[in-house]
Motif scaffolding. Sequence first.
Motif, mmCIF file in Angstrom:
data_model
loop_
_atom_site.group_PDB
_atom_site.id
_atom_site.type_symbol
_atom_site.label_atom_id
_atom_site.label_comp_id
_atom_site.label_asym_id
_atom_site.label_seq_id
_atom_site.Cartn_x
_atom_site.Cartn_y
_atom_site.Cartn_z
ATOM 1 N N LEU A 334 33.672 16.730 40.371
ATOM 2 C CA LEU A 334 34.071 17.461 41.568
ATOM 3 C C LEU A 334 35.218 16.756 42.295
ATOM 4 O O LEU A 334 36.179 17.406 42.722
ATOM 5 N N GLY A 335 35.116 15.442 42.433
ATOM 6 C CA GLY A 335 36.194 14.704 43.102
ATOM 7 C C GLY A 335 37.502 14.782 42.342
ATOM 8 O O GLY A 335 38.574 14.992 42.931
ATOM 9 N N GLY A 336 37.430 14.624 41.027
ATOM 10 C CA GLY A 336 38.642 14.711 40.216
ATOM 11 C C GLY A 336 39.235 16.098 40.200
ATOM 12 O O GLY A 336 40.455 16.269 40.202
ATOM 13 N N SER A 337 38.394 17.127 40.191
ATOM 14 C CA SER A 337 38.877 18.511 40.212
ATOM 15 C C SER A 337 39.606 18.813 41.522
ATOM 16 O O SER A 337 40.666 19.438 41.528
ATOM 17 N N PHE A 338 39.022 18.365 42.624
ATOM 18 C CA PHE A 338 39.659 18.574 43.929
ATOM 19 C C PHE A 338 41.002 17.852 43.991
ATOM 20 O O PHE A 338 42.007 18.411 44.458
ATOM 21 N N LEU A 339 41.036 16.630 43.498
ATOM 22 C CA LEU A 339 42.287 15.862 43.517
ATOM 23 C C LEU A 339 43.346 16.515 42.639
ATOM 24 O O LEU A 339 44.520 16.585 43.026
ATOM 25 N N ALA A 340 42.952 17.014 41.477
ATOM 26 C CA ALA A 340 43.900 17.689 40.585
ATOM 27 C C ALA A 340 44.469 18.934 41.246
ATOM 28 O O ALA A 340 45.682 19.199 41.191
ATOM 29 N N GLY A 341 43.596 19.729 41.875
ATOM 30 C CA GLY A 341 44.065 20.922 42.566
ATOM 31 C C GLY A 341 44.988 20.597 43.720
ATOM 32 O O GLY A 341 45.995 21.285 43.941
ATOM 33 N N LEU A 342 44.663 19.545 44.462
ATOM 34 C CA LEU A 342 45.497 19.148 45.600
ATOM 35 C C LEU A 342 46.879 18.698 45.143
ATOM 36 O O LEU A 342 47.901 19.086 45.734
ATOM 37 N N LEU A 343 46.933 17.885 44.099
ATOM 38 C CA LEU A 343 48.222 17.406 43.602
ATOM 39 C C LEU A 343 49.064 18.549 43.045
ATOM 40 O O LEU A 343 50.284 18.585 43.235
ATOM 41 N N PHE A 344 48.427 19.495 42.352
ATOM 42 C CA PHE A 344 49.166 20.644 41.832
ATOM 43 C C PHE A 344 49.697 21.508 42.975
ATOM 44 O O PHE A 344 50.800 22.049 42.909
ATOM 45 N N HIS A 345 48.893 21.633 44.027
ATOM 46 C CA HIS A 345 49.333 22.404 45.197
ATOM 47 C C HIS A 345 50.571 21.748 45.821
ATOM 48 O O HIS A 345 51.538 22.441 46.189
ATOM 49 N N LEU A 346 50.539 20.430 45.954
ATOM 50 C CA LEU A 346 51.698 19.721 46.516
ATOM 51 C C LEU A 346 52.907 19.880 45.606
ATOM 52 O O LEU A 346 54.036 19.971 46.086
ATOM 53 N N TRP A 347 52.673 19.902 44.288
ATOM 54 C CA TRP A 347 53.764 20.056 43.326
ATOM 55 C C TRP A 347 54.434 21.426 43.492
ATOM 56 O O TRP A 347 55.659 21.549 43.427
ATOM 57 N N THR A 348 53.640 22.443 43.709
ATOM 58 C CA THR A 348 54.195 23.798 43.863
ATOM 59 C C THR A 348 54.996 23.953 45.157
ATOM 60 O O THR A 348 55.801 24.886 45.275
#
Length: 350
Positions: A334-348
């Motif tokens: 769960l922590g890694g999934s949230f972090l991955a989504g957050l980083l991808f959001h910042l990338w976009t």
Amino acid sequence: MLQSKPFAVWPFVINVAGFWNKGQVWFVSLLILSVLLAINPPQASSSFQFALSNLLQTFPFLLLSIGLAAYASATGADGLIARVFQGSPRKMIVLAAIAGALSPFCSCGVIPLIAALLSMGVPLAAVMAFWLASPIMDPSMFVLTAGVLGVEFALVKTLAAVSLGLLGGTVVYLLSANGRLLDTLKDGVGNGGCGGTKVSMAKPVAWRFWQDKTRVDRFFREGVKITLFLTKWLFLAYILESLMLTYLPADLVSRSLGGEGVLPIAIATLVGVPAYLNGYAALPLVGGLVEQGMAPGAGLAFLVAGGVTSLPAALAVFALVKKQVFVLYLALALGGSFLAGLLFHLWTLL
């Protein structure tokens, strides 16, 4: 004679149970269409046509993914995984995370290999890295993800799989180095396990499998099995997507998952656990949600969290390891999934 009759029922019961286990996804699809046909015939026709049309559009990617998976099985390329778990723990973590993201194993298919690795005494850090990365991405999943959500999303999801494996393996390595997680397996797991012989006795890979009739038979057998598996899940997914696009208000998705900031990603991470159907079935569903306003970062968090914590994967972890390792597994997922989504959001946003 009278006493023997009840026993004659058991083969029928077993056959029915086997039929249900193999056909329950088709049954659910048929049930949905039947209910729609009774209450809203135009929608039943529309949903069926939508599912069939999207299956035909996805067919080239589906065909390629089936070929990749069947080829890996026929050649015995999965035996190469055993060679990854050699050397220093840090090296094993890196190689295991990469191998997990690239290996043709689903959340169910990886379980015999994981059980064998654990029973052979492979460090939990390397196994955890492989375990976390494997359900998220594989060659078949990459091809289908690229076809449904785009190549960029497929590449980002692959990177998320490797990164999550590295994170999980590193955390377990640090805890083990500090004297924790020394007794991780449940009673009865360290006895060779299912698949132990396959891992401990690495066989040469027959890349030209068509020269061996047994491997050719395996190729076609696996091809048929994977075709039925992918088709039934994708057909159900497209039916659900058609209903979602019809009945799910766009403004509701926009308010809950389509907003900006951290909250939609956190919600998608948590929602992905109970709402997740199957790695392949979730792709068109997420595609529909993105079209309705879901942020790509939230979509990634939904896919990663759902893939790692899907019911087969989570139950397998629970069955093999003790409670503290299971809790750690969920926390990392769960922590890694949230972090991955957050980083991808910042990338976009760049």
